[in-house]
Enzyme design. Structure first.
Site: not given
Length: 462
Positions: A190, A236, A416
């Site tokens: 991330d 991601d 989230d």
């Protein structure tokens, strides 16, 4: 998980202020030059030609040929919004053979998807007791929808083993189930946001720890070689390398992300496994400035890994909210031509083929895409967006040859990211006006969000 979408100014510039005269055309290489609902001029700058990729998208590519008016011009056809009939929670039926499927086969065909006990327990033990009447009954139905199970830490790998044991038992009793799991534990994970930072760091032997994580998964998959497994690989990660290398953490992680993704898909290239690499979504990589570089990166990863036979393609819209096929363009998508996922994959596939990855297929997360438009103010607002609903149920009935299946990758109701500004993993996206608050840490149960998804579900669970 997080999508920190820094859609740089050049993305908008590539679509802005088209001029009327061909000799002063501003559509440079990789810019859009035509397609359905395109309002710009069907031309390209000198040295480029306008190439029709599909009905939705024509692109300026290197070459000297003059653009074709039929290839580049806007189409008058209007897409219609897809609506699902019924509330089936599994894919189309069929038998599972003892031999592994060929690489060209859709892994979702001929199987039922397993609704794992982890998500079922969240819904039944956390959501349903706080509801009553028809709403409680509807909520219980959500537990029957197959969703992916996330291995976001080394310790959570054991959950996959438990689920595969359940599936094997059911299949021995005559079932035809497949399991769905997310591989999600890269070091420096991330990298463009904070909400889902992981357990491994590159400066603390993270690469070797990740290899041990992959080895553990591989061993379990080999022990369950009689069970079909579908894996989503590292949400991601590669998408961040397309748009967010200006973020220091992403720049430092670039080589490791590439090397370890290649390592993972080579190691997990097993006969009972099918893999889909995460490829962001249309509101991220679908922009003309991003989609060409994205195709180069994903095709290069695929080739560097030796074109693994069990890598079926890409997954899009993971944990996001984009619709599949919209009849009306949401205002918050701005000038992005690939504002829904069907447009995105149909623009992306030809570019991947040009870069050496042909016959790529897609699965599309529609778990939180039932309400369109959403309450987002920008398509890049990824955290606990307001105005969303449970979407199309998992199915192979996509109506598009590129799409193997609609799936639920993100378990609806899991947060989230936290809205607590003092938290170590706070990301500003989770504090935006269009994010539902107060919100707990990423991955933990968010009852108010689950109820929003249930209230806005399309098809409805009520």
């Amino acid at each position: 998980m997080a999508y920190k979408l820094i859609l740089a100014a050049f993305a908008a510039t590539a679509l802005a202020a088209p001029v009327e005269e061909r000799q002063s055309c501003s559509n440079g290489v990789w810019a859009q030059c035509g397609g359905q609902n395109w309002s710009g001029t069907p031309c390209c700058t000198s040295g480029n030609k306008c190439v029709k990729l599909n009905d939705f998208y024509s692109q300026c590519q290197p070459g000297s040929a003059e653009p074709s008016s039929t290839a580049a011009g806007p189409s008058s056809t209007t897409a219609t919004k897809t609506t699902a009939t019924g509330g089936s929670s599994t894919t189309a039926g069929g038998s599972v053979t003892s031999a592994p499927p060929a690489a060209s086969d859709n892994p979702y065909a001929g199987v039922d998807l397993w609704a794992n006990n982890y998500y079922r327990s969240e819904v039944m033990n956390l959501a349903v007791p706080k509801l009553s009447g028809a709403k409680a009954t509807a909520a219980a139905k959500v537990a029957d929808v197959p969703s992916f199970q996330w291995m976001d830490t080394y310790d959570h790998i054991s959950l996959m083993e438990d689920t595969l044991a359940d599936i094997r038992k059911a299949n021995k009793a005559g079932g035809k189930y497949a399991g769905q799991f997310v591989v999600y534990d890269l070091p420096n994970r991330d990298c463009a946001a904070a909400a889902s930072n992981g357990e491994y760091s590159l400066d603390k032997d993270g690469a070797n720890k990740y290899k041990a994580y992959i080895a553990k998964i591989k061993g379990i998959l080999q022990n369950y070689s009689d069970t079909k497994v579908i894996l989503v690989i590292e949400p991601d990660s590669l998408a961040n390398l397309v748009t967010n290398l200006n973020v220091d953490k992403c720049a430092k992680a670039e080589s490791a992300y590439k090397e370890l993704t290649v390592y993972a898909i080579k190691e997990l290239n097993l006969p009972n496994v099918s893999m889909y690499l995460d490829a962001g979504h249309g509101g991220w990589l679908g922009w003309p400035a991003n989609i060409g570089p994205a195709a180069k990166l994903y095709a290069q990863i695929y080739k560097d890994a030796g074109k693994p036979s069990r890598v079926r393609g890409l997954v899009t819209n993971v944990s996001n909210y984009n619709g599949w096929k919209l009849s009306t363009k949401p205002d918050y998508t701005e000038s992005n031509p690939n504002y829904d996922e069907q447009r995105y994959i149909n623009a992306f596939a030809p570019l991947l083929a040009q870069e050496g990855w042909s016959n790529v297929k897609f699965i599309v997360d529609q778990g939180r895409s039932g309400k369109q438009p959403t309450g987002q103010k920008a398509q890049g607002d990824w955290c606990n967006a307001k105005g969303t609903g449970f979407g199309l149920r998992p199915s192979t009935n996509t109506g598009d040859a590129l799409a193997d299946a609609f799936v639920w990758v993100k378990p609806g109701g899991e947060s989230d990211g936290t809205s607590d500004t003092s938290a170590a993993r706070y990301d500003y996206h989770c504090g935006l006006d269009d994010a539902l608050k107060p919100a707990p840490e990423a991955g933990t149960w968010f009852q108010a969000y689950f109820e929003q998804l249930l209230d806005n579900a399309n098809p409805s669970f009520l």
